[in-house]
Design an enzyme around this catalytic site. Sequence first.
Site, short mmCIF file in Angstrom:
data_model
loop_
_atom_site.label_atom_id
_atom_site.label_comp_id
_atom_site.label_asym_id
_atom_site.label_seq_id
_atom_site.Cartn_x
_atom_site.Cartn_y
_atom_site.Cartn_z
CB CYS A 115 50.68 -22.52 -6.66
SG CYS A 115 51.19 -23.88 -5.29
CG HIS A 263 49.92 -19.15 -5.55
ND1 HIS A 263 49.15 -19.66 -5.22
CD2 HIS A 263 50.69 -19.39 -5.67
CE1 HIS A 263 49.53 -20.05 -4.96
NE2 HIS A 263 50.59 -20.72 -4.09
CG ASN A 293 49.54 -21.80 -0.41
OD1 ASN A 293 48.75 -21.81 -1.74
ND2 ASN A 293 50.28 -21.86 -0.95
O1 UT7 Z 1 52.46 -21.81 -3.28
C1 UT7 Z 1 53.73 -23.42 -3.51
C2 UT7 Z 1 54.34 -22.56 -3.14
N1 UT7 Z 1 55.00 -22.77 -2.02
C3 UT7 Z 1 55.83 -21.90 -0.97
O2 UT7 Z 1 56.44 -20.92 -2.25
C4 UT7 Z 1 56.28 -22.08 0.24
C5 UT7 Z 1 57.78 -21.21 0.55
N2 UT7 Z 1 58.02 -21.93 1.84
C6 UT7 Z 1 57.80 -21.32 2.73
O3 UT7 Z 1 56.69 -20.05 2.59
C7 UT7 Z 1 58.47 -22.00 3.81
O4 UT7 Z 1 59.79 -22.04 3.83
C8 UT7 Z 1 57.35 -22.53 4.69
C9 UT7 Z 1 56.75 -21.61 5.77
C10 UT7 Z 1 57.08 -23.87 4.79
C11 UT7 Z 1 59.37 -22.50 6.10
O5 UT7 Z 1 59.85 -21.47 7.00
P1 UT7 Z 1 60.60 -21.44 6.92
O6 UT7 Z 1 61.17 -20.23 7.54
O7 UT7 Z 1 61.75 -22.19 5.50
O8 UT7 Z 1 61.03 -22.73 7.51
P2 UT7 Z 1 62.00 -23.99 7.94
O9 UT7 Z 1 61.72 -25.02 6.85
O10 UT7 Z 1 63.06 -23.50 7.70
O11 UT7 Z 1 62.49 -24.68 9.09
C12 UT7 Z 1 62.80 -23.82 9.86
C13 UT7 Z 1 62.46 -24.79 11.89
C14 UT7 Z 1 62.86 -26.02 10.91
O12 UT7 Z 1 63.09 -26.65 13.34
P3 UT7 Z 1 65.13 -27.05 13.06
O13 UT7 Z 1 65.42 -28.09 11.97
O14 UT7 Z 1 65.57 -25.73 13.23
O15 UT7 Z 1 64.59 -27.29 14.48
C15 UT7 Z 1 61.54 -26.53 11.02
O16 UT7 Z 1 61.31 -28.48 11.86
O17 UT7 Z 1 60.92 -24.53 12.16
C16 UT7 Z 1 60.48 -25.58 12.01
N3 UT7 Z 1 58.90 -25.81 11.95
C17 UT7 Z 1 58.19 -25.12 12.30
N4 UT7 Z 1 58.27 -25.13 14.02
C18 UT7 Z 1 56.99 -25.05 13.93
C19 UT7 Z 1 58.79 -25.96 10.92
N5 UT7 Z 1 57.56 -26.22 10.19
C20 UT7 Z 1 57.25 -25.79 11.96
C21 UT7 Z 1 55.72 -25.38 12.26
N6 UT7 Z 1 55.73 -25.03 13.77
N7 UT7 Z 1 54.55 -25.78 11.56
#
Ligand code: UT7
Length: 336
Positions: A115, A263, A293
């Site tokens: 990135c 980014h 992204n």
């Molecule tokens: O470019 C390089 C740098 N990258 C970044 O900076 C990305 C940084 N991270 C993020 O943007 C976020 O962490 C994400 C968008 C990837 C994820 O969001 P989050 O709010 O951190 O969600 P999470 O990973 O904590 O997941 C929350 C819930 C989980 O379910 P449970 O365990 O609470 O039942 C996941 O399984 O959301 C679920 N989940 C989804 N649900 C629907 C994860 N991905 C999805 C999805 N659709 N696509």
Amino acid sequence: MYHSKISGLGSYVPDRIVTNDELSKLMDTSDEWIQERTGIKERRWVTPGSDDTTATMGVKAAKIAIERAKIDKDDIDFIIFATLSPDYYFPGPGVQVQKALNIKTVGALDVRNQCSGFVYALSVADQFIKTGMYKNILVIGSELHSRGLDKTTRGRGVSVIFGDGAGAVVLSREENLDKGILSTHLHSQGEHAEELSLIAPGMGKRWVSDILEENDPNDESYFPYMNGQFVFKNAVVRFSEVIMEGLKANNLNKEDINLLIPHQANLRISQFVQHKFGLTDDQVFNNIMKYGNTTAASVPLALTEAWESGKVNDGDLVVLAAFGSGFTWASAIIRW
Ligand code: UT7
């Protein structure tokens, strides 16, 4: 001693728009979840069977940048290509650009910083121009993610985020030392390398032969992995730090920023940084809503669109900042 300035910009994205609703047919996700957590509405994914590859998309963006720089392709002294999704394991796509543009046998360098790859590449180019070694350097960021994502529910935490596309700039010698790239700032923290990574195939642990031999349907090692919350928490800290570092190095304050181009990792990360620096919506350019992204392509793609829409003006202080896999993070402070 010289400065370097961006003399031409270009971008390219594939035609195919993939909406969040389309993804919800492939995996258990929803438009609501994706928009709420990331701000993404749609992304571009290459049409299967089309000619779009990381290298060809980079070439398309580069041609526009060269034309806008009003130079001939043979005025390019050096090529730097940033990507995490090269067409070949080796050689890297820099040489493919040299061939496709039919540029005389100039050097071609590939940057592997995910990135923050484009900002790293820009910094390398800046050093070559500052020393007087080169006059015009083509700097490209291009990514083709869509072929390598796990498009099942198992991979939804990663696959809904990433999109394909390319951006390029021509960096040229600037004699006025008050203009152009004022400074760049580069950092890494390898202890977190595996928190956002794609570990196979790699010569270190698992090569293609190992994957084939094991033939394990549950093998996830050849899909990108991201510890999302951990990456998010580090991103907001490092973005802020590296922007502040750049401002301080030039005796500037956050009030001096005309345009921040972060980014495009996640709209929530950009908004966090925006609020931290007290910037208005007009002072931060985001296009993640349309493209997702695009890792190394995201900064040049956003910068090109910002410039095309008249948001980058003569004399403006433009700040580029990136954070991602490695972890690596970087900023560039530019007086346009
Ligand atoms: O470019 C390089 C740098 N990258 C970044 O900076 C990305 C940084 N991270 C993020 O943007 C976020 O962490 C994400 C968008 C990837 C994820 O969001 P989050 O709010 O951190 O969600 P999470 O990973 O904590 O997941 C929350 C819930 C989980 O379910 P449970 O365990 O609470 O039942 C996941 O399984 O959301 C679920 N989940 C989804 N649900 C629907 C994860 N991905 C999805 C999805 N659709 N696509």
